[in-house]
Enzyme design. Sequence first.
Site, mmCIF file in Angstrom:
data_model
loop_
_atom_site.group_PDB
_atom_site.id
_atom_site.type_symbol
_atom_site.label_atom_id
_atom_site.label_comp_id
_atom_site.label_asym_id
_atom_site.label_seq_id
_atom_site.Cartn_x
_atom_site.Cartn_y
_atom_site.Cartn_z
ATOM 1 N N HIS A 46 70.892 -19.317 -90.657
ATOM 2 C CA HIS A 46 71.638 -20.552 -90.929
ATOM 3 C C HIS A 46 70.952 -21.348 -92.032
ATOM 4 O O HIS A 46 69.783 -21.156 -92.296
ATOM 5 C CB HIS A 46 71.608 -21.483 -89.703
ATOM 6 C CG HIS A 46 72.132 -20.917 -88.446
ATOM 7 N ND1 HIS A 46 73.376 -21.217 -87.968
ATOM 8 C CD2 HIS A 46 71.566 -20.097 -87.518
ATOM 9 C CE1 HIS A 46 73.567 -20.600 -86.806
ATOM 10 N NE2 HIS A 46 72.485 -19.912 -86.510
ATOM 11 N N THR B 177 70.424 -25.662 -92.668
ATOM 12 C CA THR B 177 70.577 -26.882 -91.868
ATOM 13 C C THR B 177 71.748 -27.743 -92.350
ATOM 14 O O THR B 177 72.405 -28.391 -91.536
ATOM 15 C CB THR B 177 69.292 -27.726 -91.919
ATOM 16 O OG1 THR B 177 68.916 -27.884 -93.298
ATOM 17 C CG2 THR B 177 68.157 -27.050 -91.165
ATOM 18 N N GLU C 225 67.029 -21.311 -88.604
ATOM 19 C CA GLU C 225 67.546 -22.325 -89.532
ATOM 20 C C GLU C 225 66.621 -22.446 -90.744
ATOM 21 O O GLU C 225 65.398 -22.536 -90.583
ATOM 22 C CB GLU C 225 67.598 -23.701 -88.848
ATOM 23 C CG GLU C 225 68.680 -23.855 -87.805
ATOM 24 C CD GLU C 225 70.040 -24.254 -88.378
ATOM 25 O OE1 GLU C 225 70.165 -24.413 -89.611
ATOM 26 O OE2 GLU C 225 70.978 -24.403 -87.569
ATOM 27 N N HIS D 141 75.513 -16.986 -90.254
ATOM 28 C CA HIS D 141 76.427 -17.739 -89.385
ATOM 29 C C HIS D 141 77.878 -17.560 -89.852
ATOM 30 O O HIS D 141 78.789 -17.415 -89.048
ATOM 31 C CB HIS D 141 76.024 -19.223 -89.411
ATOM 32 C CG HIS D 141 76.544 -20.002 -88.249
ATOM 33 N ND1 HIS D 141 76.405 -21.351 -88.148
ATOM 34 C CD2 HIS D 141 77.213 -19.617 -87.133
ATOM 35 C CE1 HIS D 141 76.969 -21.762 -87.009
ATOM 36 N NE2 HIS D 141 77.462 -20.722 -86.383
HETATM 37 ZN ZN ZN Z 1 74.837 -22.421 -88.921
#
Ligand code: ZN
Length: 240
Positions: free
Chosen positions: A27, A29, A92, A134
């Site tokens: 991911h 942020t 992340e 993601h």
């Molecule tokens: Zn994400």
Amino acid sequence: MKIRNIYSPNFSQKKRSYKSIKFLIIHYTGMQSERESLIRLSNSTSKVSSHFLINRKGKIYRLVQDNQIAWHAGKSCWGKYKNLNKNSIGIELVNKGHKFGYTNFKKKQLTSLIRICKNLIRKYRIKKQNIIGHSDIAPLRKIDPGEKFPWKELASKKIGIWHNCNTMILKKFRKVRISSKFKSEFVNSLKKIGYCFDNKKKGNLGKIIKSFQMHYRKELINGIIDKECLLIAKNILKKI
Ligand SMILES: [Zn+2]
């Protein structure tokens, strides 16, 4: 590897077995600052978290233990897996994202990511096709980690998959339209790679194609199937 612990309460009560860990989900942020991201990911009201966060200098934070189900993926799907939180580790990367000023990921940040991925791959025997973004598992809602994420570079370190098509040849097929027969071949290839299709809404297909392009064909992200996309998808499929 030096890891700093910051506790996040945002995980499911029930612990999971290490065997159920099958995916690494990357991911960004997508927030103004690192500080803001850490607050959000560790605040009980936000209901979001991840197992790890890596800042721009490469510093690694652990927010949730591996045997706990962190809340990072949300409604998601990959192959036969649905709602991937229970089967994944979320990582992340600090980046303002498309909304606040999307920038290249930093070298030190990627070095830390590579180290942590190698560690997790070894520990949980994660398959290379199960290291994804993601946006790959939630293409209708998410666009992180985005087109600046260096999937090719990571694949050269055995993290994730990249094609081995000749890029000069590929480029010749960019924007080259294909017949509906080949379009369905492309969609079927994507399904076999893992992308989930929900054909209920018009426009969904375009978003899924964009997710594929953000990952594998960042030079043109237009949501339109062309021959270059087809060639890449077929090549990726051979590696699974
Ligand atoms: Zn994400």
